[in-house]
Motif scaffolding. Sequence first.
Motif, mmCIF file in Angstrom:
data_model
loop_
_atom_site.group_PDB
_atom_site.id
_atom_site.type_symbol
_atom_site.label_atom_id
_atom_site.label_comp_id
_atom_site.label_asym_id
_atom_site.label_seq_id
_atom_site.Cartn_x
_atom_site.Cartn_y
_atom_site.Cartn_z
ATOM 1 N N UNK A 147 24.138 18.345 5.433
ATOM 2 C CA UNK A 147 24.829 19.380 4.622
ATOM 3 C C UNK A 147 24.133 18.971 3.341
ATOM 4 N N UNK A 148 24.347 20.203 2.606
ATOM 5 C CA UNK A 148 24.017 19.965 1.177
ATOM 6 C C UNK A 148 25.229 20.237 0.404
ATOM 7 N N UNK A 149 25.473 19.483 -0.453
ATOM 8 C CA UNK A 149 26.918 19.744 -1.325
ATOM 9 C C UNK A 149 26.508 19.767 -2.971
ATOM 10 N N UNK A 150 27.255 20.518 -3.222
ATOM 11 C CA UNK A 150 27.377 20.734 -4.932
ATOM 12 C C UNK A 150 28.633 20.197 -5.542
ATOM 13 N N UNK A 151 28.404 19.090 -6.290
ATOM 14 C CA UNK A 151 29.712 18.501 -6.995
ATOM 15 C C UNK A 151 29.564 18.799 -8.449
ATOM 16 N N UNK A 152 30.714 19.592 -8.999
ATOM 17 C CA UNK A 152 30.706 19.827 -10.275
ATOM 18 C C UNK A 152 31.076 18.655 -11.123
ATOM 19 N N UNK A 153 30.589 18.677 -12.672
ATOM 20 C CA UNK A 153 30.512 17.696 -13.383
ATOM 21 C C UNK A 153 32.124 16.910 -13.521
#
Length: 320
Positions: free
Chosen positions: A203-209
């Motif tokens: 999986x490719x995950x984007x985590x906000x600041x």
Amino acid sequence: MPAVTVDNILTLPRIETPALTAVDRPVRTVTTAPTGYEGEGFPVHRAFAGIDMGALDPFIHMDQMGEINYAPGEPKGTPWHPHRGFETVTYMIDGIMEHQDSNGGGGTIGGGDTQWMTAGGGILHIETPPEHLVMSGGLFHGVQLWVNLPRSDKMAAPRYQDITGNKVALLSSQDGGALVRVIAGEVAAHQGPGSTYTPIALSHTTIAPGASLTLPWNPEYNALVYVLAGQGTVGVERRPIRSGQTVVFGKGDTLTVAAADTQDSRSQSLEVFVMGGKPLREPVAMAGPFVMNTRAEVIEAFEDFQAGRLGSIPAAHESL
């Protein structure tokens, strides 16, 4: 990073909060990927360099391709080359890549798309940027992962999967601070589109600041996180991580990744490639483009390639 996203993340299925009895995986190692060059000279980060192969199994090799902003005339690819005994997974984040192989597979992938090639018993393939991108230049960024095949499938018939970005399963953390794109396998009870011989999850995950994600993870799988961009921490011990680093986790039921409150000027969020699989625990003999179980099998692969038994370059490309 224009990989697949949504206008309102809160409309997506939510990842369930782990049970109170769940054990969060401890961080075993954090390593920094050295840089190098691949193919005709495009820059890569060698994500698995310096990591014990036993911790990677069933994965063999991974390159982060770029991130680089090419000037006109600079984009590069790879020449025709052979493979046997494993699968290549090419995931594009920015830019465009074209693939063609001697088995008739091929296509064009852009941001959020994946090309999954099972080399199996043997194949020739080529990966190049399209001519218009060579002329214009532009941003290029992606990942190529090598997945080992079990002994029983080493000589499987080659196949090709074109996984467009709109096919991946999209999930949200409970608070909407993290977007998870499931490419293959099962993540948090949701199945990705990639079909695999070896039991794995990608999986490719984007985590906000400032946000954090605790992801359920198959306890039979190993667990690895590669940082594509940004900075943050991993594990309940909050071990610092940054772009170009690979994390190996120990055993447990979940893994935790958190984004720093402030990201660098090039990264709006923490971007991570999360992967794991059921270890094959089989001997690995690897040389160049061949991944087999014994040295004799590797020598046989080289001999078969030299004798033309791994396929032939399509007529339209023989002059290249």
